[in-house]
Design an enzyme around this catalytic site. Structure first.
Site, PDB file in Angstrom:
ATOM      1  N   ASP A  12     -87.969 -42.604   0.345  1.00 54.43           N
ATOM      2  CA  ASP A  12     -88.423 -41.434   1.086  1.00 54.43           C
ATOM      3  C   ASP A  12     -89.799 -41.076   0.520  1.00 54.43           C
ATOM      4  O   ASP A  12     -90.194 -41.567  -0.542  1.00 54.43           O
ATOM      5  CB  ASP A  12     -87.427 -40.287   0.880  1.00 54.43           C
ATOM      6  CG  ASP A  12     -87.949 -38.968   1.400  1.00 54.43           C
ATOM      7  OD1 ASP A  12     -88.280 -38.895   2.594  1.00 54.43           O
ATOM      8  OD2 ASP A  12     -88.050 -38.026   0.594  1.00 54.43           O
ATOM      9  N   ASP A  14     -91.896 -37.457   1.120  1.00 60.06           N
ATOM     10  CA  ASP A  14     -92.043 -36.057   0.713  1.00 60.06           C
ATOM     11  C   ASP A  14     -90.867 -35.621  -0.159  1.00 60.06           C
ATOM     12  O   ASP A  14     -89.709 -35.703   0.250  1.00 60.06           O
ATOM     13  CB  ASP A  14     -92.132 -35.142   1.935  1.00 60.06           C
ATOM     14  CG  ASP A  14     -93.360 -35.424   2.781  1.00 60.06           C
ATOM     15  OD1 ASP A  14     -94.457 -35.515   2.209  1.00 60.06           O
ATOM     16  OD2 ASP A  14     -93.221 -35.571   4.016  1.00 60.06           O
TER      17      ASP A  14
END
Length: 226
Positions: A12, A14
């Site tokens: 991922d 953010d």
């Protein structure tokens, strides 16, 4: 020549690789102000990070109609890119301690492929990769433009398909419940990080939890020995 199977580590972005909360909150504030709507509190906004914007906005303002949600999405995108252009990706979304070194260490292993699965748009991810000089690291890049929102497993299924790696040889590294639920749905080992936008109490779907990036390479070695 190593006969080890190809491995895939999907990250991922953010809250996992970069801390972009300043720009997220700033862009959300501008988008809501343009619609003359009350801004949800910081914790509420960060709890939704990882979802695609078209899913996030109705959760943040369920009383608004679809047209307003659409304008909020476009307003957020424009404000985010404006803020990033003003400060630059490296400053506005700094990498977490140890992130770059860990990416480089894993990338140096011939049998390890790196990927990204993010709620960002293609444009947003491209700007981030350019800003941090990460070109060439991620062989598969899955973004919100072309997939259902997390926790739907489509991003991870596409990453497996593109790389030819079996789910049993892949891991998903993320900071939210959406990442971990997505990994579980795809049959991929979920590794949660403790420094992101979801509290560890929300990460029950994770198989493992790490406290810093230095813990990731040895954990991967242990997982791949099994």
């Amino acid at each position: 020549m190593s006969d080890a199977p190809l491995r895939l580590v999907i990250f991922d972005v953010d809250g996992t690789l970069v801390d972009s909360q300043a720009d997220i909150i700033g862009a959300m504030t501008l988008a809501f102000a343009a619609e003359d709507l009350a801004m949800p509190d910081r914790a509420t906004v960060l709890a939704q990070v990882g979802l695609s914007l078209h899913v996030m906005m109705p959760r943040l303002v369920p009383q608004a109609d679809a047209a307003t949600h659409g304008r909020l999405v476009e307003g957020y995108k424009a404000a985010y890119m404006q803020l990033r252009a003003t400060r630059g990706a490296a400053e506005s979304s700094p990498m977490y301690p140890g992130a770059l070194q860990t990416l480089q260490r894993l990338h140096a292993q011939p049998e390890v492929l790196l990927g990204v699965a993010t709620g960002k748009s293609r444009r947003g991810l491209d700007k981030l990769i350019e800003g941090h000089a990460l070109e060439g690291l991620f062989v598969t890049q899955q973004v919100a433009d072309t997939h259902p929102s997390k926790p739907h497993p489509a991003m991870l299924e596409a990453a497996l398909s593109e790389t030819g790696v079996e789910a049993v040889h892949a891991v998903m590294v993320g900071d939210t419940s959406y990442d971990m639920e997505m990994a579980a749905s795809a049959g991929i080992t979920g590794i949660a990080v403790s420094w992101g936008y979801h509290d560890r109490t929300q990460l029950g779907a994770a198989t493992h939890l790490i406290e810093d990036f230095a813990a990731l390479p040895p954990l991967l070695e242990d997982i791949w020995k099994e």
